[in-house]
Motif scaffolding. Sequence first.
Motif, PDB file in Angstrom:
ATOM      1  N   ASP A 197      37.491  41.453  42.329  1.00  0.00           N
ATOM      2  CA  ASP A 197      38.057  42.715  41.865  1.00  0.00           C
ATOM      3  C   ASP A 197      36.909  43.555  41.307  1.00  0.00           C
ATOM      4  O   ASP A 197      36.127  43.079  40.488  1.00  0.00           O
ATOM      5  CB  ASP A 197      39.085  42.419  40.763  1.00  0.00           C
ATOM      6  CG  ASP A 197      39.847  43.648  40.317  1.00  0.00           C
ATOM      7  OD1 ASP A 197      39.270  44.753  40.302  1.00  0.00           O
ATOM      8  OD2 ASP A 197      41.022  43.491  39.955  1.00  0.00           O
TER       9      ASP A 197
ATOM     10  N   ARG B 231      36.814  45.697  39.154  1.00  0.00           N
ATOM     11  CA  ARG B 231      36.861  45.829  37.692  1.00  0.00           C
ATOM     12  C   ARG B 231      36.317  44.603  36.981  1.00  0.00           C
ATOM     13  O   ARG B 231      36.117  44.616  35.770  1.00  0.00           O
ATOM     14  CB  ARG B 231      38.291  46.114  37.243  1.00  0.00           C
ATOM     15  CG  ARG B 231      38.818  47.458  37.768  1.00  0.00           C
ATOM     16  CD  ARG B 231      40.286  47.565  37.539  1.00  0.00           C
ATOM     17  NE  ARG B 231      40.936  46.519  38.356  1.00  0.00           N
ATOM     18  CZ  ARG B 231      42.169  46.593  38.816  1.00  0.00           C
ATOM     19  NH1 ARG B 231      42.907  47.610  38.515  1.00  0.00           N
ATOM     20  NH2 ARG B 231      42.671  45.628  39.549  1.00  0.00           N
ATOM     21  N   GLU B 232      36.076  43.524  37.712  1.00  0.00           N
ATOM     22  CA  GLU B 232      35.562  42.293  37.119  1.00  0.00           C
ATOM     23  C   GLU B 232      34.062  42.103  37.357  1.00  0.00           C
ATOM     24  O   GLU B 232      33.505  41.083  36.984  1.00  0.00           O
ATOM     25  CB  GLU B 232      36.332  41.093  37.668  1.00  0.00           C
ATOM     26  CG  GLU B 232      37.791  41.110  37.263  1.00  0.00           C
ATOM     27  CD  GLU B 232      38.587  39.963  37.863  1.00  0.00           C
ATOM     28  OE1 GLU B 232      38.044  39.249  38.730  1.00  0.00           O
ATOM     29  OE2 GLU B 232      39.746  39.803  37.478  1.00  0.00           O
TER      30      GLU B 232
ATOM     31  N   ARG C 190      39.025  47.262  52.021  1.00  0.00           N
ATOM     32  CA  ARG C 190      39.021  47.270  50.555  1.00  0.00           C
ATOM     33  C   ARG C 190      38.621  48.626  49.981  1.00  0.00           C
ATOM     34  O   ARG C 190      38.446  48.766  48.768  1.00  0.00           O
ATOM     35  CB  ARG C 190      38.081  46.184  50.043  1.00  0.00           C
ATOM     36  CG  ARG C 190      38.487  44.802  50.593  1.00  0.00           C
ATOM     37  CD  ARG C 190      38.077  43.656  49.753  1.00  0.00           C
ATOM     38  NE  ARG C 190      38.773  43.688  48.479  1.00  0.00           N
ATOM     39  CZ  ARG C 190      38.247  43.228  47.352  1.00  0.00           C
ATOM     40  NH1 ARG C 190      37.051  42.695  47.333  1.00  0.00           N
ATOM     41  NH2 ARG C 190      38.919  43.279  46.224  1.00  0.00           N
TER      42      ARG C 190
ATOM     43  N   HIS D 122      40.878  50.242  47.118  1.00  0.00           N
ATOM     44  CA  HIS D 122      40.718  49.540  45.841  1.00  0.00           C
ATOM     45  C   HIS D 122      39.388  49.912  45.189  1.00  0.00           C
ATOM     46  O   HIS D 122      39.329  50.170  43.987  1.00  0.00           O
ATOM     47  CB  HIS D 122      40.808  48.032  46.042  1.00  0.00           C
ATOM     48  CG  HIS D 122      40.496  47.248  44.807  1.00  0.00           C
ATOM     49  ND1 HIS D 122      41.328  47.225  43.711  1.00  0.00           N
ATOM     50  CD2 HIS D 122      39.429  46.482  44.487  1.00  0.00           C
ATOM     51  CE1 HIS D 122      40.776  46.476  42.768  1.00  0.00           C
ATOM     52  NE2 HIS D 122      39.618  46.017  43.222  1.00  0.00           N
TER      53      HIS D 122
ATOM     54  N   SER E  65      38.888  52.073  41.542  1.00  0.00           N
ATOM     55  CA  SER E  65      38.405  51.269  40.420  1.00  0.00           C
ATOM     56  C   SER E  65      37.411  52.050  39.573  1.00  0.00           C
ATOM     57  O   SER E  65      36.639  52.850  40.077  1.00  0.00           O
ATOM     58  CB  SER E  65      37.713  50.005  40.932  1.00  0.00           C
ATOM     59  OG  SER E  65      38.619  49.200  41.639  1.00  0.00           O
TER      60      SER E  65
END
Length: 104
Positions: free
Chosen positions: A32, A34-35, A88, A91, A95
């Motif tokens: 992800d 965000r990670e 992807r 996403h 983000s």
Amino acid sequence: MKPFLALEASAGSGKTFALSVRFIAIFLSGADAREITALTFTKKAANEMKERIVQTFLRLEEKGAELAELEQILGAGRDEILAMRDARATHFLESDLKIGTFDS
């Protein structure tokens, strides 16, 4: 890939290239966005890194060196990597990328 990486090198040695490609490789591997955290010492360097990551991601088919490096890291071919990117992309673009300075 190792979960953590620190690069120390002089100006113009390719740190931003290496870190931006690694960020994209981790994301394309299924993480992800965000990670994933990328840190540097100055706001200018953080902004440059973020810009490089976004531009490389969006224009990957035009980025020969970056695409070749991703092929090696991911063990995938050009078309497969571009398909992963396309799958992807929404996403990634939605983000809030965590790219900043150590003190932020």
